[in-house]
Design a protein around this motif. Structure first.
Motif, PDB file in Angstrom:
ATOM      1  N   GLN A  24       0.864  -1.420  -0.023  1.00  0.00           N
ATOM      2  CA  GLN A  24      -0.003  -0.242   0.042  1.00  0.00           C
ATOM      3  C   GLN A  24       0.929   1.385  -0.221  1.00  0.00           C
ATOM      4  N   LYS A  25       2.067   0.976   0.456  1.00  0.00           N
ATOM      5  CA  LYS A  25       3.165   2.426   0.643  1.00  0.00           C
ATOM      6  C   LYS A  25       3.726   2.583  -0.955  1.00  0.00           C
ATOM      7  N   ILE A  26       3.562   1.648  -1.841  1.00  0.00           N
ATOM      8  CA  ILE A  26       4.082   1.915  -3.089  1.00  0.00           C
ATOM      9  C   ILE A  26       3.212   2.949  -3.906  1.00  0.00           C
ATOM     10  N   PRO A  27       4.229   3.879  -4.431  1.00  0.00           N
ATOM     11  CA  PRO A  27       3.428   5.032  -5.078  1.00  0.00           C
ATOM     12  C   PRO A  27       2.676   4.517  -6.371  1.00  0.00           C
ATOM     13  N   ILE A  28       1.541   4.904  -6.578  1.00  0.00           N
ATOM     14  CA  ILE A  28       0.673   4.415  -7.463  1.00  0.00           C
ATOM     15  C   ILE A  28       1.348   4.434  -9.140  1.00  0.00           C
ATOM     16  N   PRO A  29       2.170   5.414  -9.417  1.00  0.00           N
ATOM     17  CA  PRO A  29       2.682   5.378 -10.779  1.00  0.00           C
ATOM     18  C   PRO A  29       3.457   4.247 -10.745  1.00  0.00           C
ATOM     19  N   ILE A  30       4.400   3.969  -9.841  1.00  0.00           N
ATOM     20  CA  ILE A  30       5.555   3.004  -9.699  1.00  0.00           C
ATOM     21  C   ILE A  30       4.583   1.448  -9.741  1.00  0.00           C
ATOM     22  N   SER A  31       3.650   1.563  -9.029  1.00  0.00           N
ATOM     23  CA  SER A  31       3.017   0.063  -9.118  1.00  0.00           C
ATOM     24  C   SER A  31       2.399  -0.364 -10.422  1.00  0.00           C
ATOM     25  N   HIS A  32       1.908   0.741 -10.971  1.00  0.00           N
ATOM     26  CA  HIS A  32       1.232   0.802 -12.491  1.00  0.00           C
ATOM     27  C   HIS A  32       2.230   0.351 -13.278  1.00  0.00           C
ATOM     28  N   ASN A  33       3.647   0.699 -13.278  1.00  0.00           N
ATOM     29  CA  ASN A  33       4.221   0.459 -14.262  1.00  0.00           C
ATOM     30  C   ASN A  33       5.005  -0.948 -13.941  1.00  0.00           C
ATOM     31  N   LEU A  34       5.203  -1.445 -12.587  1.00  0.00           N
ATOM     32  CA  LEU A  34       5.362  -2.554 -12.617  1.00  0.00           C
ATOM     33  C   LEU A  34       4.384  -3.622 -13.083  1.00  0.00           C
ATOM     34  N   GLU A  35       3.245  -3.376 -12.705  1.00  0.00           N
ATOM     35  CA  GLU A  35       2.070  -4.273 -13.459  1.00  0.00           C
ATOM     36  C   GLU A  35       2.344  -4.118 -15.180  1.00  0.00           C
ATOM     37  N   LYS A  36       2.630  -2.834 -15.662  1.00  0.00           N
ATOM     38  CA  LYS A  36       2.524  -3.030 -17.404  1.00  0.00           C
ATOM     39  C   LYS A  36       3.644  -3.784 -17.397  1.00  0.00           C
ATOM     40  N   ALA A  37       5.007  -3.669 -16.825  1.00  0.00           N
ATOM     41  CA  ALA A  37       6.049  -4.316 -17.169  1.00  0.00           C
ATOM     42  C   ALA A  37       5.702  -6.141 -17.091  1.00  0.00           C
ATOM     43  N   ARG A  38       5.025  -6.315 -16.030  1.00  0.00           N
ATOM     44  CA  ARG A  38       4.767  -7.792 -15.969  1.00  0.00           C
ATOM     45  C   ARG A  38       3.709  -8.282 -16.869  1.00  0.00           C
ATOM     46  N   THR A  39       2.717  -7.343 -17.583  1.00  0.00           N
ATOM     47  CA  THR A  39       1.819  -7.505 -18.588  1.00  0.00           C
ATOM     48  C   THR A  39       2.643  -7.768 -19.884  1.00  0.00           C
ATOM     49  N   ILE A  40       3.371  -6.960 -20.368  1.00  0.00           N
ATOM     50  CA  ILE A  40       4.232  -6.941 -21.554  1.00  0.00           C
ATOM     51  C   ILE A  40       5.114  -8.370 -21.539  1.00  0.00           C
ATOM     52  N   ARG A  41       5.573  -8.864 -20.139  1.00  0.00           N
ATOM     53  CA  ARG A  41       6.177 -10.143 -20.154  1.00  0.00           C
ATOM     54  C   ARG A  41       5.265 -11.473 -20.405  1.00  0.00           C
ATOM     55  N   TYR A  42       4.018 -11.268 -19.969  1.00  0.00           N
ATOM     56  CA  TYR A  42       3.089 -12.326 -20.265  1.00  0.00           C
ATOM     57  C   TYR A  42       2.310 -12.263 -21.734  1.00  0.00           C
ATOM     58  N   LEU A  43       2.417 -11.163 -22.307  1.00  0.00           N
ATOM     59  CA  LEU A  43       2.054 -11.095 -23.750  1.00  0.00           C
ATOM     60  C   LEU A  43       2.951 -11.558 -24.830  1.00  0.00           C
ATOM     61  N   ILE A  44       4.512 -11.244 -24.522  1.00  0.00           N
ATOM     62  CA  ILE A  44       5.460 -11.625 -25.281  1.00  0.00           C
ATOM     63  C   ILE A  44       5.534 -13.088 -25.144  1.00  0.00           C
ATOM     64  N   TRP A  45       5.175 -13.750 -23.918  1.00  0.00           N
ATOM     65  CA  TRP A  45       5.135 -15.203 -23.458  1.00  0.00           C
ATOM     66  C   TRP A  45       4.091 -15.758 -24.248  1.00  0.00           C
ATOM     67  N   GLN A  46       2.943 -15.254 -24.437  1.00  0.00           N
ATOM     68  CA  GLN A  46       1.877 -15.753 -25.206  1.00  0.00           C
ATOM     69  C   GLN A  46       1.949 -15.772 -26.625  1.00  0.00           C
ATOM     70  N   LEU A  47       2.674 -14.846 -27.160  1.00  0.00           N
ATOM     71  CA  LEU A  47       3.116 -14.809 -28.694  1.00  0.00           C
ATOM     72  C   LEU A  47       4.182 -15.917 -28.942  1.00  0.00           C
ATOM     73  N   ASN A  48       5.076 -16.151 -27.913  1.00  0.00           N
ATOM     74  CA  ASN A  48       5.949 -17.273 -28.274  1.00  0.00           C
ATOM     75  C   ASN A  48       5.259 -18.634 -28.114  1.00  0.00           C
ATOM     76  N   LEU A  49       4.388 -18.682 -27.049  1.00  0.00           N
ATOM     77  CA  LEU A  49       3.793 -20.086 -27.134  1.00  0.00           C
ATOM     78  C   LEU A  49       3.033 -20.427 -28.410  1.00  0.00           C
ATOM     79  N   GLU A  50       2.258 -19.439 -29.045  1.00  0.00           N
ATOM     80  CA  GLU A  50       1.862 -19.463 -30.329  1.00  0.00           C
ATOM     81  C   GLU A  50       2.727 -19.612 -31.281  1.00  0.00           C
ATOM     82  N   GLY A  51       3.949 -19.238 -31.260  1.00  0.00           N
ATOM     83  CA  GLY A  51       4.883 -19.330 -32.307  1.00  0.00           C
ATOM     84  C   GLY A  51       4.443 -18.037 -33.223  1.00  0.00           C
TER      85      GLY A  51
END
Length: 224
Positions: free
Chosen positions: A2-29
């Motif tokens: 709860q103490k993590i500033p919202i902009p930082i928390s948002h950017n961390l989730e954005k980075a995680r989402t990018i990782r998941y989507l790149i993974w999904q692209l690779n999963l599908e070849g």
């Protein structure tokens, strides 16, 4: 957390989402480059670059795929002449970054290409020769991040990407819930107008992330 500033928390989730989507692209070849509009300091570009390198899993036979990365930003200020883009935060040079310093950050990454570009002008450049000759874009997009916040540049970026979209391209809109979620403002308006002009495309919601980010997957009607 709860103490993590919202902009930082948002950017961390954005980075995680990018990782998941790149993974999904690779999963599908699925091939395809990564494109980002609204680079700022390059944190999301770095997240994409690391995801491209490490999204693999030998035990499942999932291989990392080579993907070029293209980033577009004025690096100086928000760019929009539309009256409907007036916002108390997203204006002026608040999120500006030094273009040369950001480029230096990626000097060892031969697959990263950054352009000091007013995105509102990109709608004028939508043919394959411009993609290749001016920007070096050699393949369709696998994942595109729209981090422009405002209607006019987002709409222009969508028009620019029209011929780079394919069935299965992921689209991330970083401020989808902005402007109080109004459909006649910001990224929502840009999406609605683009789809009304290009009915061959369907953007299907996939997931949300952070403080108002939204992911879609592109489907091309009648595409096999």
């Amino acid at each position: 957390c709860q103490k993590i500033p919202i902009p930082i928390s948002h950017n961390l989730e954005k980075a995680r989402t990018i990782r998941y989507l790149i993974w999904q692209l690779n999963l599908e070849g699925q091939e395809g480059c990564y494109i980002e509009f609204g680079v700022a300091y390059g944190n999301s570009i770095r997240a994409a670059q690391l995801a491209i390198e490490h999204s693999k899993y030998k035990e499942l036979g999932i291989q990392a795929q080579e993907r070029n990365i293209y980033g577009f930003d004025t690096f100086s200020s928000f760019s929009s002449e539309s009256l409907i883009d007036q916002h108390p935060v997203w204006k002026g040079p608040l999120f500006s970054a030094n273009y040369d310093q950001v480029k230096k950050r990626f000097k060892r990454n031969s697959n990263v290409y950054l352009f000091e570009q007013d995105v509102t002008k990109l709608a004028e450049e939508t043919n394959e020769h411009v993609y290749l000759e001016k920007f070096g874009i050699e393949q369709p997009a696998g994942l595109i991040l729209f981090d422009l916040d405002l209607y006019e540049p987002t709409f222009s970026a969508l028009i620019f990407c029209k011929k780079l979209l394919k069935d299965g391209t992921f689209l991330m809109f970083d401020e989808y819930c902005a402007f109080r979620g109004r459909n006649d403002r910001g990224e929502r308006r840009a999406i609605r107008e683009f789809l009304s002009l290009n009915p061959i495309f369907d953007f299907e919601p996939v997931t949300s992330y952070g403080a108002g980010g939204q992911v879609f997957v592109v489907h091309i009607k009648d595409s096999q």
